[in-house]
Structure formats: C-alpha cells, structure tokens
Design a protein around this motif. Structure first.
Motif, PDB file in Angstrom:
ATOM      1  N   GLY A 181      55.150  -2.370  25.062  1.00 30.98           N
ATOM      2  CA  GLY A 181      56.495  -1.845  25.274  1.00 30.98           C
ATOM      3  C   GLY A 181      56.551  -0.342  25.368  1.00 30.98           C
ATOM      4  O   GLY A 181      57.610   0.256  25.127  1.00 30.98           O
ATOM      5  N   GLU A 182      55.445   0.292  25.742  1.00 33.27           N
ATOM      6  CA  GLU A 182      55.380   1.754  25.780  1.00 33.27           C
ATOM      7  C   GLU A 182      55.425   2.315  27.204  1.00 33.27           C
ATOM      8  O   GLU A 182      55.366   3.532  27.381  1.00 33.27           O
ATOM      9  N   ALA A 183      55.518   1.451  28.224  1.00 35.70           N
ATOM     10  CA  ALA A 183      55.439   1.916  29.614  1.00 35.70           C
ATOM     11  C   ALA A 183      56.808   1.913  30.272  1.00 35.70           C
ATOM     12  O   ALA A 183      57.662   1.074  29.979  1.00 35.70           O
ATOM     13  N   LYS A 184      57.003   2.851  31.179  1.00 36.66           N
ATOM     14  CA  LYS A 184      58.191   2.878  32.026  1.00 36.66           C
ATOM     15  C   LYS A 184      57.822   2.324  33.398  1.00 36.66           C
ATOM     16  O   LYS A 184      56.668   2.330  33.799  1.00 36.66           O
ATOM     17  N   GLY A 185      58.831   1.879  34.142  1.00 39.42           N
ATOM     18  CA  GLY A 185      58.573   1.337  35.466  1.00 39.42           C
ATOM     19  C   GLY A 185      58.129  -0.111  35.405  1.00 39.42           C
ATOM     20  O   GLY A 185      58.125  -0.744  34.343  1.00 39.42           O
ATOM     21  N   GLU A 186      57.751  -0.646  36.568  1.00 38.52           N
ATOM     22  CA  GLU A 186      57.343  -2.043  36.667  1.00 38.52           C
ATOM     23  C   GLU A 186      55.832  -2.159  36.788  1.00 38.52           C
ATOM     24  O   GLU A 186      55.175  -1.309  37.392  1.00 38.52           O
ATOM     25  N   LEU A 187      55.301  -3.236  36.246  1.00 36.71           N
ATOM     26  CA  LEU A 187      53.854  -3.444  36.253  1.00 36.71           C
ATOM     27  C   LEU A 187      53.324  -3.574  37.680  1.00 36.71           C
ATOM     28  O   LEU A 187      52.213  -3.128  37.977  1.00 36.71           O
ATOM     29  N   ARG A 188      54.113  -4.166  38.582  1.00 35.71           N
ATOM     30  CA  ARG A 188      53.636  -4.359  39.964  1.00 35.71           C
ATOM     31  C   ARG A 188      53.322  -3.037  40.650  1.00 35.71           C
ATOM     32  O   ARG A 188      52.545  -2.996  41.613  1.00 35.71           O
ATOM     33  N   GLU A 189      53.892  -1.937  40.165  1.00 37.01           N
ATOM     34  CA  GLU A 189      53.617  -0.629  40.758  1.00 37.01           C
ATOM     35  C   GLU A 189      52.172  -0.193  40.531  1.00 37.01           C
ATOM     36  O   GLU A 189      51.684   0.720  41.201  1.00 37.01           O
ATOM     37  N   LEU A 190      51.477  -0.846  39.586  1.00 39.56           N
ATOM     38  CA  LEU A 190      50.105  -0.471  39.258  1.00 39.56           C
ATOM     39  C   LEU A 190      49.069  -1.270  40.050  1.00 39.56           C
ATOM     40  O   LEU A 190      47.877  -0.965  39.977  1.00 39.56           O
ATOM     41  N   LEU A 191      49.502  -2.269  40.797  1.00 40.99           N
ATOM     42  CA  LEU A 191      48.557  -3.113  41.515  1.00 40.99           C
ATOM     43  C   LEU A 191      47.976  -2.378  42.718  1.00 40.99           C
ATOM     44  O   LEU A 191      48.660  -1.603  43.381  1.00 40.99           O
ATOM     45  N   VAL A 192      46.696  -2.647  42.982  1.00 42.91           N
ATOM     46  CA  VAL A 192      46.048  -2.058  44.157  1.00 42.91           C
ATOM     47  C   VAL A 192      45.505  -3.190  45.029  1.00 42.91           C
ATOM     48  O   VAL A 192      44.973  -4.180  44.518  1.00 42.91           O
ATOM     49  N   PRO A 193      45.671  -3.096  46.349  1.00 39.95           N
ATOM     50  CA  PRO A 193      45.160  -4.147  47.235  1.00 39.95           C
ATOM     51  C   PRO A 193      43.663  -4.002  47.464  1.00 39.95           C
ATOM     52  O   PRO A 193      43.147  -2.895  47.573  1.00 39.95           O
ATOM     53  N   ILE A 194      42.958  -5.126  47.507  1.00 40.27           N
ATOM     54  CA  ILE A 194      41.544  -5.138  47.873  1.00 40.27           C
ATOM     55  C   ILE A 194      41.494  -5.519  49.350  1.00 40.27           C
ATOM     56  O   ILE A 194      41.589  -6.685  49.711  1.00 40.27           O
ATOM     57  N   GLU A 195      41.428  -4.527  50.199  1.00 37.58           N
ATOM     58  CA  GLU A 195      41.555  -4.726  51.646  1.00 37.58           C
ATOM     59  C   GLU A 195      40.187  -4.927  52.283  1.00 37.58           C
ATOM     60  O   GLU A 195      39.615  -4.023  52.846  1.00 37.58           O
ATOM     61  N   ASN A 196      39.672  -6.128  52.180  1.00 38.08           N
ATOM     62  CA  ASN A 196      38.374  -6.428  52.774  1.00 38.08           C
ATOM     63  C   ASN A 196      38.404  -7.788  53.431  1.00 38.08           C
ATOM     64  O   ASN A 196      38.716  -8.793  52.791  1.00 38.08           O
ATOM     65  N   GLY A 197      38.119  -7.818  54.699  1.00 37.16           N
ATOM     66  CA  GLY A 197      37.800  -9.034  55.408  1.00 37.16           C
ATOM     67  C   GLY A 197      38.750 -10.189  55.253  1.00 37.16           C
ATOM     68  O   GLY A 197      39.961 -10.060  55.390  1.00 37.16           O
ATOM     69  N   ALA A 198      38.174 -11.347  54.951  1.00 39.35           N
ATOM     70  CA  ALA A 198      38.905 -12.598  55.006  1.00 39.35           C
ATOM     71  C   ALA A 198      39.971 -12.726  53.931  1.00 39.35           C
ATOM     72  O   ALA A 198      40.808 -13.615  54.018  1.00 39.35           O
ATOM     73  N   PHE A 199      39.970 -11.888  52.900  1.00 40.08           N
ATOM     74  CA  PHE A 199      41.022 -11.968  51.894  1.00 40.08           C
ATOM     75  C   PHE A 199      41.956 -10.770  51.925  1.00 40.08           C
ATOM     76  O   PHE A 199      42.738 -10.546  51.007  1.00 40.08           O
ATOM     77  N   SER A 200      41.930 -10.003  52.997  1.00 36.61           N
ATOM     78  CA  SER A 200      42.795  -8.839  53.138  1.00 36.61           C
ATOM     79  C   SER A 200      44.264  -9.261  53.093  1.00 36.61           C
ATOM     80  O   SER A 200      44.662 -10.214  53.756  1.00 36.61           O
ATOM     81  N   GLY A 201      45.053  -8.559  52.279  1.00 37.15           N
ATOM     82  CA  GLY A 201      46.472  -8.848  52.155  1.00 37.15           C
ATOM     83  C   GLY A 201      46.802  -9.914  51.137  1.00 37.15           C
ATOM     84  O   GLY A 201      47.981 -10.167  50.868  1.00 37.15           O
ATOM     85  N   ARG A 202      45.774 -10.542  50.543  1.00 38.49           N
ATOM     86  CA  ARG A 202      46.039 -11.617  49.583  1.00 38.49           C
ATOM     87  C   ARG A 202      45.381 -11.392  48.224  1.00 38.49           C
ATOM     88  O   ARG A 202      45.637 -12.147  47.290  1.00 38.49           O
ATOM     89  N   LEU A 203      44.531 -10.380  48.116  1.00 40.93           N
ATOM     90  CA  LEU A 203      43.844 -10.121  46.852  1.00 40.93           C
ATOM     91  C   LEU A 203      44.261  -8.752  46.323  1.00 40.93           C
ATOM     92  O   LEU A 203      44.144  -7.750  47.026  1.00 40.93           O
ATOM     93  N   PHE A 204      44.737  -8.730  45.086  1.00 38.06           N
ATOM     94  CA  PHE A 204      45.183  -7.495  44.446  1.00 38.06           C
ATOM     95  C   PHE A 204      44.520  -7.377  43.078  1.00 38.06           C
ATOM     96  O   PHE A 204      44.182  -8.380  42.455  1.00 38.06           O
TER      97      PHE A 204
END
Length: 385
Positions: A181-204
């Motif tokens: 309970g110490e963070a501001k903002g939303e957790l989804r803002e911390l996600l990074v996409p793994i943009e490689n090949g066959a799983f591009s756009g679906r793996l974070f």
C-alpha cells in the motif's frame, strides 16, 4: 483463377526463411490442425490470386525451410515472383505471412475466463532453473496465442536482467510497494512488453525491484495488509481480466513472500482443481530433494492454516545430462517415481539457454527450434490441455 492441383502430386520446395516466421507457421498450423504444406499451398495460391503490392517481410538471417507444393505450382509461383520483381524467398515469406494474417489463432478470439490462470514456479533451493522455466513456459503460452503476464518476484531480478531490462530502483513504484500500500498510480503502468517474434503483443513482464529484499520483514509488520498471505493477490487483482495466464518466478525463500505466491495460485471457489498451481523446478541430484521436502511442508501447512487447496502441477527436471552418470539418472528415476506430482518436463543441459541469457533474448525467439524450446512448448501444451 485457382488451378485444381492434386494434393498427392507434390514437389519439394526449399527456401530461406527467418526462424520467427517458421515458428509462427508451425504453431498456427498446429493450433488449426492444418498440415504445414497445405498452409503454405493456400498462402501461395492466395498470394498469386491477389497481385497487390505487399509489405516486405524481414527475411534477414533466414535459414533453410522445406515443404511440398503441388507439382507445377512451384514453377508458376517462381515466375510470378520474377514478374513482380521480388526474390523467391521474399515471395514465399509474403505468402506465409498472408496465410497467417488470414488464419487467426483460435486462442486469440476465445472468451477470456473470469480470472487469469495463475502459475507459480517455486523451490526453496536457488539455481534449479525457476527463472529459465517460468520464462520459457510463459513464452510458449504467449506463442500459442495467449495473453501472458510474467512476473519477476525474486529481488535478485535474474529474470528482469536476462530479458534485457533494469530493476526498478528502491525509490520507484514496484510490485512490493503495491503489495504494502505504499505505491501511487496503477500497477499496469509498470508492465513492459516483450516484443519478440511469435509472442509479440501478447507477452508482458513486471520487472523486479531491489526493495523486494525487505518484503518479508515489511509484510510481518504492515498494518495495511491484515492477512499477509493475500497481499500478492490484492495487488494483482486489477490486472487479472487482461490476461489469460499470470506466471510468477518466485524467490528461493520459505518466508511470507513465498506464502503470498502459494496463496495466489490456490484453487479458487468455482475454479477447477489443477488449472492454477505451482510448478517445481528441480535438479537431478539429492539437494533438490531436500529442498522439495521443505517446500512440500510449507505447502501443506499453508493449505491447512488457510483451508485452501494448492495444486502441485509437476516437477520440471532442469539441466539434465545423462552423461553425468548414476547420480543424474537415478535422481531422475526418483523424481518420476513420486508420481504425484508428476514429472512434466526434462530440460536438457544445452548451450542455447545460456546463450540466450548472455544475449538478453527470450529463448523461444533466439533458438525456437532447439530441444529446450520444444520442452517449454510441451509443458505449455499440458497446461492448456
């Protein structure tokens, strides 16, 4: 006009295609129950029937790919490529890309369940392959068309660094801060996409943070978290409807942090047993067995204390090499003899995994055809079945 070719009268075709495209074709054909040669034939026929100028496919680093086209179609297709002023390899790549773009993965359009399935990879012993297997299975699930969130829950941050990212620094928002309970903002803002090949756009990925070293102690004294074991679930709850699978690389620990992960993968009310749970990476040697005994006791104690069911989905025997002799082979036999949970994968000790780590690339895009990648996919298929 499409020529009616006989499916039984075919000739071999060899081209050079990038590994990413070959693997995407392989996965999609398997998903749809289509033979690869028939998929390529459909793509070639569609490409010939529509002479619009297409976006070039990156064929850099192509390696040998062979299939079979109906006799006569190969020569006609090569002439079409020549008339359009493109190399044959580019033409076949465009034809495959066209087939992929018009034959979508059934998993992409399937209705998403009420919550993500939760898979954690845990073992109190370090160095058994939790990071390699959690990452590889997550990649395989995403490659098959699922939306997957991969969480680095280990403060050492090996997963984060191996995929080429930096750990969040101590002052930054992080999963640990959201749990407390110490963070501001939303957790989804911390996600990074793994943009490689066959799983591009679906793996974070949700990267690790150095402050997670303090998580056990802070959970013990936090007034924000009334029931310590629920902290991870509460933090991740806003993300669950956005993903099909949430995969957690756990720390080598038996403390509160591990309890939160075990509670998170429990079978929820209304959920079929065995859809979520823990995979246990081990080595084919005795110290892994000792560590498993401690983890087993922790799982049983938490199950009784919290009155929950925690499914042990299976052992993954990592870095196995039968050339090491009796210790390795007899240990593998011992893991298989347990029976419940079963051994769901035996990962050979090969150079591709180490190379992908050194190059900070996902294994399934760096070496999609290696034996280790195939084991990851086999485990993913068991998860999805």
């Amino acid at each position: 006009m499409t020529v009616p070719y006989s499916p039984d009268d075919r000739e071999k075709v060899v081209a050079k295609l990038p590994a990413i495209l070959r693997q995407e074709l392989k996965v999609r054909a398997a998903e749809l129950g289509v033979d690869i040669k028939d998929a390529v034939t459909e793509g070639v026929q569609a490409w010939r029937a529509d002479d619009v100028e297409r976006v070039p496919v990156d064929t850099t680093g192509g390696s040998s790919f062979s299939t079979y086209l109906p006799t006569g179609l190969y020569g006609e297709f090569k002439n079409d490529c020549k008339q359009r002023g493109i190399p044959f390899n580019q033409g076949i790549a465009q034809a495959i890309r066209l087939w992929l773009d018009t034959h979508h993965s059934p998993r992409r359009t399937a209705a998403r369940p009420a919550w993500a399935r939760r898979l954690i990879f845990g073992n109190q012993k370090g160095g058994v392959g939790k990071t390699a297997t959690s990452s590889g299975v997550a990649q395989a699930l995403a490659e098959a068309g699922n939306r997957v969130l991969l969480i680095d829950f280990d403060p050492q941050g090996h997963l984060t660094k191996q995929l080429g990212y930096e750990l969040f620094d101590i002052e930054s928002p992080s999963l640990a801060k959201h749990m407390l309970g110490e963070a501001k903002g939303e957790l989804r803002e911390l996600l990074v996409p793994i943009e490689n090949g066959a799983f591009s756009g679906r793996l974070f990925m949700l990267p690790a943070c150095k402050d997670a070293f303090l998580l056990d102690a802070k959970l013990a004294t936090s007034r924000f978290v009334r029931i310590k074991e629920t902290a991870l679930e509460k933090a991740l709850e806003p993300l669950e409807k956005e993903f099909d699978y949430i995969v957690v690389d756990c720390p080598p620990s038996l403390g509160y942090t591990m309890d939160t992960a075990l509670y998170y993968c429990r079978t929820r009310e209304g959920e079929t047993s065995g859809l979520s749970g823990i995979f246990i990476p081990v080595l084919a040697e005795d110290s892994s067995a000792d560590a498993y005994d401690m983890l087993y006791d922790q799982i049983q104690d938490l199950s009784v204390d919290m009155e929950v069911e925690i499914s042990m989905l299976g052992f993954i025997v990592n870095m196995y090499d039968s050339r090491k002799g009796y210790i390795a082979t007899s240990s593998l036999h011992s893991w298989k003899e347990i029976g419940d949970p079963p051994v769901v994968g035996v990962m050979p000790e090969l150079k591709e995994q180490r190379e992908s780590v050194r190059l900070k690339q996902p294994l399934l895009s760096y070496a999609p055809d290696c034996e280790q990648s195939e084991v990851m996919r086999a485990i993913a298929r068991k998860v999805m079945s």
